[in-house]
Design a protein around this motif. Structure first.
Motif, short mmCIF file in Angstrom:
data_model
loop_
_atom_site.label_atom_id
_atom_site.label_comp_id
_atom_site.label_asym_id
_atom_site.label_seq_id
_atom_site.Cartn_x
_atom_site.Cartn_y
_atom_site.Cartn_z
N PHE A 33 1.17 -1.68 0.36
CA PHE A 33 -0.33 0.21 -0.30
C PHE A 33 0.98 1.11 0.40
O PHE A 33 2.10 1.19 0.88
N THR A 34 0.50 2.00 -0.40
CA THR A 34 1.29 3.61 -1.05
C THR A 34 0.75 4.59 0.26
O THR A 34 0.04 4.09 0.87
N ALA A 101 9.43 4.30 10.50
CA ALA A 101 9.82 2.45 10.24
C ALA A 101 8.83 2.07 11.06
O ALA A 101 8.51 1.08 11.49
N ALA A 102 8.85 2.83 11.99
CA ALA A 102 8.15 1.71 13.18
C ALA A 102 6.34 1.28 13.00
O ALA A 102 5.90 0.33 13.70
N ALA A 103 5.45 1.92 12.51
CA ALA A 103 4.49 2.40 11.96
C ALA A 103 4.62 1.43 10.87
O ALA A 103 3.31 0.17 10.88
N GLU A 104 5.26 1.09 10.35
CA GLU A 104 5.52 -0.11 8.54
C GLU A 104 6.02 -1.48 9.97
O GLU A 104 5.13 -2.47 9.94
N LEU A 109 3.04 -6.23 11.84
CA LEU A 109 3.03 -7.32 13.41
C LEU A 109 1.08 -7.51 13.37
O LEU A 109 1.11 -8.50 13.04
N LEU A 110 0.71 -6.76 12.85
CA LEU A 110 -1.45 -6.68 12.54
C LEU A 110 -0.73 -7.31 11.81
O LEU A 110 -2.08 -7.92 11.88
N GLU A 111 -0.32 -7.23 10.47
CA GLU A 111 -0.84 -8.24 9.21
C GLU A 111 -0.70 -9.33 10.06
O GLU A 111 -1.14 -10.84 9.27
#
Length: 167
Positions: A33-34, A101-104, A109-111
């Motif tokens: 996702f962009t 980077a933390a959000a990615e 992890l959520l995926e």
């Protein structure tokens, strides 16, 4: 590698868009996702899944049209990259990159959690299906026993009407 739309990926892989979406849903292709939320497919992942992308049916290598499309996809991706920030904003950019980077990592992890939950639901569904099939077999056996012409024993009063007996 280049990020492609589903339509571009379908053309390059010589598949239908439905096949691409099916493979995305089954996890054969990875979703990218962009920043604006658009779904893209990495051309390297497409090549891993389908072999040489854009290769003609009869032989190796990519067709000129497919090569042209792949080059333009890469150029679009390069043109979409933001310019480097001024030197004074380097600290802010570093902080934003760390947050990104933390959000990615959190998204990854959520995926992973979503995939684990999906597999757990599928296992639970399979368990319930087995239970349901076992209950259906019991129902069939009882239905067959009830449809049999033999009579069920009945209770009635004996001649002296003090005790009950079974027929």
């Amino acid at each position: 590698m280049a990020l492609l739309t589903v339509t571009e990926a379908a053309r390059l892989a010589r598949r239908s868009r439905a096949s691409i979406y099916r493979d995305l849903e089954k996890g054969r292709l990875e979703k990218v996702f962009t920043a604006d939320g658009a779904l893209k497919i990495d051309s390297a992942d497409l090549a891993r899944c389908y072999g040489a992308i854009g290769a003609p049916e009869g032989g190796p290598g990519a067709s000129p049209r497919a090569t042209h499309n792949a080059i333009h996809a890469v150029l679009r991706q390069v043109q979409d990259t933001p310019p480097e920030p001024p030197a004074g904003a380097a600290l802010e950019v570093a902080q934003l990159r760390a947050q990104l980077a933390a959000a990615e990592q959190r998204m990854a992890l959520l995926e992973r959690i979503a995939k684990l939950e999906k597999s757990a639901r599928q296992a639970a569904d399979a368990s319930w299906r087995v239970r349901l099939e076992a209950k259906e077999e019991v129902i069939k056996a009882l239905t067959l026993a009830l449809s049999n012409d033999s009579r069920w024993p009945t209770w009635h009063r004996a001649a002296d009407e003090k005790s009950l007996a079974l027929n």
